[in-house]
Design a protein around this motif. Structure first.
Motif, PDB file in Angstrom:
ATOM      1  N   SER A 164      -9.393  89.128 -20.828  1.00  0.00           N
ATOM      2  CA  SER A 164      -9.835  87.749 -20.609  1.00  0.00           C
ATOM      3  C   SER A 164      -9.811  86.940 -21.891  1.00  0.00           C
ATOM      4  N   GLN A 168     -10.377  81.161 -21.870  1.00  0.00           N
ATOM      5  CA  GLN A 168      -9.311  81.028 -20.884  1.00  0.00           C
ATOM      6  C   GLN A 168      -9.037  79.537 -20.698  1.00  0.00           C
ATOM      7  N   GLN A 300     -15.255  86.171 -18.383  1.00  0.00           N
ATOM      8  CA  GLN A 300     -14.463  87.335 -18.008  1.00  0.00           C
ATOM      9  C   GLN A 300     -13.921  87.195 -16.586  1.00  0.00           C
ATOM     10  N   ASP A 301     -12.765  87.796 -16.339  1.00  0.00           N
ATOM     11  CA  ASP A 301     -12.133  87.689 -15.024  1.00  0.00           C
ATOM     12  C   ASP A 301     -13.064  88.132 -13.896  1.00  0.00           C
ATOM     13  N   TRP A 302     -13.840  89.203 -14.137  1.00  0.00           N
ATOM     14  CA  TRP A 302     -14.698  89.719 -13.067  1.00  0.00           C
ATOM     15  C   TRP A 302     -15.791  88.730 -12.669  1.00  0.00           C
ATOM     16  N   GLY A 305     -13.795  85.598 -10.380  1.00  0.00           N
ATOM     17  CA  GLY A 305     -12.823  85.976  -9.360  1.00  0.00           C
ATOM     18  C   GLY A 305     -12.826  85.081  -8.138  1.00  0.00           C
ATOM     19  N   ASP A 308     -11.103  81.778  -8.954  1.00  0.00           N
ATOM     20  CA  ASP A 308      -9.662  81.961  -9.111  1.00  0.00           C
ATOM     21  C   ASP A 308      -8.980  82.079  -7.741  1.00  0.00           C
ATOM     22  N   THR A 320      -5.486  77.525 -12.444  1.00  0.00           N
ATOM     23  CA  THR A 320      -5.980  78.839 -12.852  1.00  0.00           C
ATOM     24  C   THR A 320      -5.776  78.998 -14.356  1.00  0.00           C
TER      25      THR A 320
END
Length: 556
Positions: A164, A168, A300-302, A305, A308, A320
């Motif tokens: 990540s 971002q 963080q991506d988690w 989610g 996104d 995104t």
């Protein structure tokens, strides 16, 4: 009179014998039921998980797990993020069969609430021994008590195909600005400023250049951690570690931390920071991201989610994000692809009061098997994936839902029972040489949305990690990550760190939002307060703990 008394006595004796006989029959019937009079009935294990959300153990993968193990899980989670669940368990002495306590595992060990697993692993843990191999030492508690109390949580063989980053940034920003190189805070700020001036509104709503989530425990994720990433630190939670000497320092004492937060203070003063960054709820934050008007995040991506997937589902792929290896300057190196080895530390424990300890251990050992790992990662053959030319291939509908539907894992169970159970890791392969997860690097690349692929091509890359220093060049840490250490409950370092964390969260938040002219004084006052609470004592104790871990793991 005597005859009447004799008659009454005989009636009493006969009645007592009859009642005793009934009682014996009832007890026998109950015992038969408990001992498996109907042996096909699964055993229900109660399981408290400190992470996750309320969900029944009834999806197709869960049903298959029960079919294979004879175990059903009755899963309980903390309500509203309540972190008092473990202390309440200890106070009451009422424990579930299985417990994932995260950093509170030390409290359970001290209270005698969980059992040692060493003998069980040696006698019955063939799958666990095969899974952990030489990393079994990393499950051990401490040098003073080198017992194993937990298994699971993190993958053993990890590959670093995604990160990540420090921040971002929306793909459209990169595209509109002609694909600039963004490696430093100054370059990152310049890109945000230029795009914001071009597009002060997005779809009729005010554009937000940078949004954080500093109103709850995610302050650590979106405010505290990025400061360390920008300074080129490994992810050791609140600590900075010299990987050669083991010297460990409370990271907010470092001058680089001041430099980062002074920059963030300037971002706020310039109107580039979302003014609700320290007051908004998680739902509000995700809603903002899903609207497409937040240009950048430090997350963080988690954690994002759902947003996104909402953007992809709405056909707004340009909104995104791409991960950036942003640091304070060219003298620093991003550790976004750092290999920490198997993290050890946290995991799932079996309670000392459980009446199903053997079944609980058998369940955990089965979850470490290749069969289980394929099931929890891929789902059910014929339903979620097919065998094509001898290889597992995810069904197209499942692949699409996995990337775009936030409910997919909950409804199917695919991927839902990987964490915090024993797991091989995304870099592992099965006995046939196939990836144990459906997310190999090529899968990740194939699953990038169309705008991601377009932007990557413009940079001459196929994967975002090509922006970052390579894992093999960064080496493997000897100490794992301090963020997963079990800090002894009631110890000096635990008490001091809690006070320090409370202080820094409040003081840094106030400093970010303050007039820039006041920043230096506010920072100096925070450092003085840390010194007054004997933060150096915490540094010394944590340094010793890091050195002990290196000795326990035999990684020096």
């Amino acid at each position: 009179m005597k005859k009447n008394l004799l008659l009454l006595f005989l009636m009493f004796v006969i009645g007592t014998v009859i009642l005793a006989g009934c009682s014996d029959d009832s007890s026998s019937s109950s015992d038969d039921s408990n001992d498996g009079g109907n042996s096909d009935e699964p055993v229900t294990l109660t399981f408290f998980s400190a992470d996750g959300e309320e969900k029944e153990f009834n999806d197709p993968v869960a049903q298959k797990i029960t079919e294979e193990t004879g175990v059903k899980l009755d899963i309980d989670y903390p309500v509203g993020g309540n972190d008092e669940t473990i202390p309440l368990m200890i106070a009451s002495g009422d424990y579930p069969d299985l417990i994932y306590a995260k950093g509170d595992i030390g409290k359970l060990i001290d209270a005698g609430g969980v059992i040692k697993l060493d003998e069980l692993i040696e006698e019955k843990g063939d799958n666990l021994k095969a899974l952990y191999g030489d990393d079994l030492n990393r499950l051990r508690n401490t040098l003073d008590d080198p017992s194993i109390y937990t298994v699971g949580t993190y993958g053993v063989e990890n590959a670093y195909w995604a990160t990540s980053g420090t921040f971002q940034l929306q793909l459209d920003v990169l595209r509109e600005l002609g694909y600039p190189e963004i490696d430093t805070l100054d370059e990152f700020e310049a890109a945000l400023t230029e795009y914001y001036e071009m597009y002060p509104e997005i779809d009729g709503q005010k554009t937000l250049p940078l949004s954080l989530l500093g109103s709850d425990w995610r302050w650590l994720i979106t405010v505290g951690n990025p400061a360390g990433f920008a300074a080129g630190l490994e992810d050791n939670g609140q600590w900075a570690v010299d990987n050669e000497t083991g010297e460990t320092t409370y990271k907010f004492l470092l001058p680089e931390m001041k430099e980062y937060f002074e920059w963030l203070n300037g971002m706020n003063a310039k109107g580039l920071l979302d003014p609700e960054s320290f007051t908004q709820t998680y739902d509000t934050y995700i809603s903002k991201l899903s609207s497409g008007r937040v240009l950048s995040i430090a997350d963080q991506d988690w954690n994002i989610g759902d947003a996104d997937k909402a953007l992809v589902s709405d056909g707004r792929e340009e909104r995104t994000y791409a991960p950036l290896p942003v640091t304070l300057g060219d003298d620093y190196q991003s550790k976004g692809l750092q290999d920490y080895g198997f993290a050890g530390g946290w995991g799932i424990a079996i309670s000392s009061t459980s009446e199903h300890q053997d079944e609980a251990f058998g369940f955990l050992d089965w979850m470490a098997s290749e069969e289980a790992q394929i099931l929890v990662n891929w789902g059910i053959e014929g339903e979620n994936y097919d065998i094509v030319d001898g290889k597992r291939v995810m069904k197209e509908e499942d692949r699409e839902r996995m990337n775009a539907d936030s409910e997919y894992g909950k409804e199917t169970g695919v991927g839902y029972y990987v964490y915090p159970f024993p797991q091989m890791g995304n870099g592992a392969v099965d006995s046939n040489g196939q990836s144990i997860t459906p997310n190999s690097e090529q899968d990740i690349i194939d699953n990038f949305n169309s705008v991601e692929k377009e932007v990557l091509a413009e940079y001459g890359m196929t994967n975002w990690i090509e922006w970052f220093p390579a894992t093999e060049d960064l080496g493997v840490t000897k100490h794992g990550t301090v963020a997963n250490y079990t800090i002894p409950s009631g110890s000096d370092v635990q008490i001091i760190q809690q006070k320090a964390d409370d202080l820094t969260e409040q003081s840094i938040t106030q400093a970010i939002l303050a007039d820039p002219a006041e920043f230096d004084e506010m920072w100096e006052n925070m450092i003085k307060d840390l010194e007054a609470m004997d933060i150096e004592k915490a540094n010394e104790d944590m340094t010793q703990m890091t050195k002990d871990v290196i000795e326990l793991w035999e990684t020096n």
